[in-house]
Design an enzyme around this catalytic site. Sequence first.
Site: not given
Length: 730
Positions: A83, A156, A347, A370
């Site tokens: 990402h 997503n 996160h 994360y």
Amino acid sequence: MAKKKITNNGDAVQLENEKTRKLEAFVADGPGEKLTTNHGVKINDDQNSLKAGDRGASLLEDFILREKITHFDHERIPERVVHARGSGAHGVFKVYEDLSDLTRAAFLCDPGIETPVFVRFSTVAGSRGSTDLARDVRGFAVKFYTQEGNFDLVGNNMPVFFIQDAIKFPDLVHAVKPEPDNEIPQAASAHDTFWDFISQLPESSHMIMWLMSDRALPRSYRMMEGFGVHTFRLINAKGESNFVKFHWKPLLGVHSVAWDEAQNISGKDPDFHRRDLWDAIEAGAFPEWELGVQIVPEEDEFKFDFDLLDPTKIIPEELVPVQRIGKMTLNRNPDNFFAETEQVAFHIGHVVPGIDFTNDPLLQGRLFSYTDTQLIRLGGPNFHEIPINRPVVPVNNNQRDGYMRQTINRGKTSYGPNGIASNMPQQTTAADGGFVSYNERIDARKVRARSRSFFDHFSQARLFLNSQSEAEKNHLIDAFSFELGKVKMIPIRQRMLGLLAKVDKALAAAVAYALGLHVQDIPMEELNNSVPADANIDDYTPIQKEGSIAISAPLSMANTVKDTISTRKIAILAADGVSGKALNNVKDALVAKGAIVHIIAPKLGEIISEEDQKIQVDESFLTAASVLYDAVYLPGGINSSATLEADANAVHFLNEAFKHCKAIAADESAMQVLEATYFYKKLPADYTEETVLKEGILVTDTVSKIMTLFERMIAAHRFWDREVPRKIPA
């Protein structure tokens, strides 16, 4: 630092929200300010370093030079492993009605609360410098700045994932990233290592259907769905739990570009999606999504023929409808890309009271990943103090030190319990809003294994395929053929064909034909390294339960919203001698419907209409391309038509728009331009409403007819039926 709202008179009025006000203290406006060092010392000369004479050596004592160079040397933080390439925006979210029967999360229980949000969209595989139009999953991460702390919905644009267990995530990313020996290819899955991995991982079968579909090529961030992927829990004040899947539904519908078009856009404008989002917000055409939830009561956990905790599975909307519970509006662009979009830290473990986790093994691993990633990317444990990451509520705990600490905590104690400070800060009871994990009973042995309910890897892949329109199925075949055609090792291609055959034999056969291979049956034990050897899943079929379906309409973009042309980009091709009346009437009508209209001519500057009117040109054929527009209009005018007919770029523009199945409208007096195209002989014999709305081509001598039908043609997005029998060079 305020979000803009466009009023009826077009003026921008300033509105504020709490997150905006809290960020204001960190904003520095450049224009009109005096140049200083990072510590506030005014600088007399920023053009020359301090030297021993005008031709002498630079002096070490030049603290201005050292500070400036040192900051430059360190101003790029490590990019995200995945990402990395993203685009962000500020906005707000409001729930439609009180959901306290489902959750105690305050921002979901009070329709009067307007919750600030920051959203980051992204590609997954590519670096920061890659293209927006790669065939890829898109990240859709939303940070809610609630009155109970930050809630991050990290998802997503596809509702499932490649893997079932987080322990496989490093392998997935290593496989899809550029190959380590030569760092090739960038932002692409069409290479040996990715398909070597996928071809041995049957659990990826569902996700790979999504990745090879048009969902991997969104027309815009504003026109793609978002999904939380995992199954979460909603907990109400009574401690009652329901399972939940989160959805974002774009009000503009879900639309894509063609693969050939995506490749061209990557060359013409690799920032296509970033620019589209930025421009829409600047123009006041604020992107909107409705937040939807699929609610499954605790007692229905095992009623389906798939496992709710399996992240490679969806809950078909026919079985559990999506309830739309609120709306998110993005209404302000960032002031600084690095400080906000690049430094924002999401996160999946950032939840608020009333939202909790399940035992999804992929979700569980992400809870660790994360934080670990942000520690190294943002320099240490204080990344939550960066302005874009700060909650809108006070932070009180016993953490004090670490890199880049920004809070100056007073007092003697940094531990608990303590007597010196009356045991402050104190814990909060659940009744007063303290977070309490769901009281789930756990009684099991420690094992490295997967539930047998995770073993069906093909039913939902088949469901996705069967739900696609014919055009979408053809695009899937082309995508698999292209990707596997880039794979150099024949055994990898062969193994992947064997895996596809377990989804659908016709699909595998079509791809095999394109690759010049034959489909061979491959036993499951040769395909699956993700479960113990004694699992014996070769003949596993799911237990068919009540409600199983073969087709799910929401899985096809053919069934999306097609009732608006708002923010669609329309190209009007014109030259000197154009009919100004036709051009302006059509342009004004399109703009009134919210479309963006650009006049494209052989040269920049102005063109003169046949009525001697000066018309400003937006782009020339050298700077514009059909792939950057949604539709094309060709107004009349004898001299304009003659010029465009003789202009190879204008003819190519039309040919390419036709090839990519876009709406094309033209005045009858511009017919000579159409006659110069490859598709002229393919035009319908007559232009009834039925043929126009099927073919997406309209030629008429009346502006009113253009507007009644052209708007509907543009809203339809594409005319994919034109694709197969009418392929043309462009």
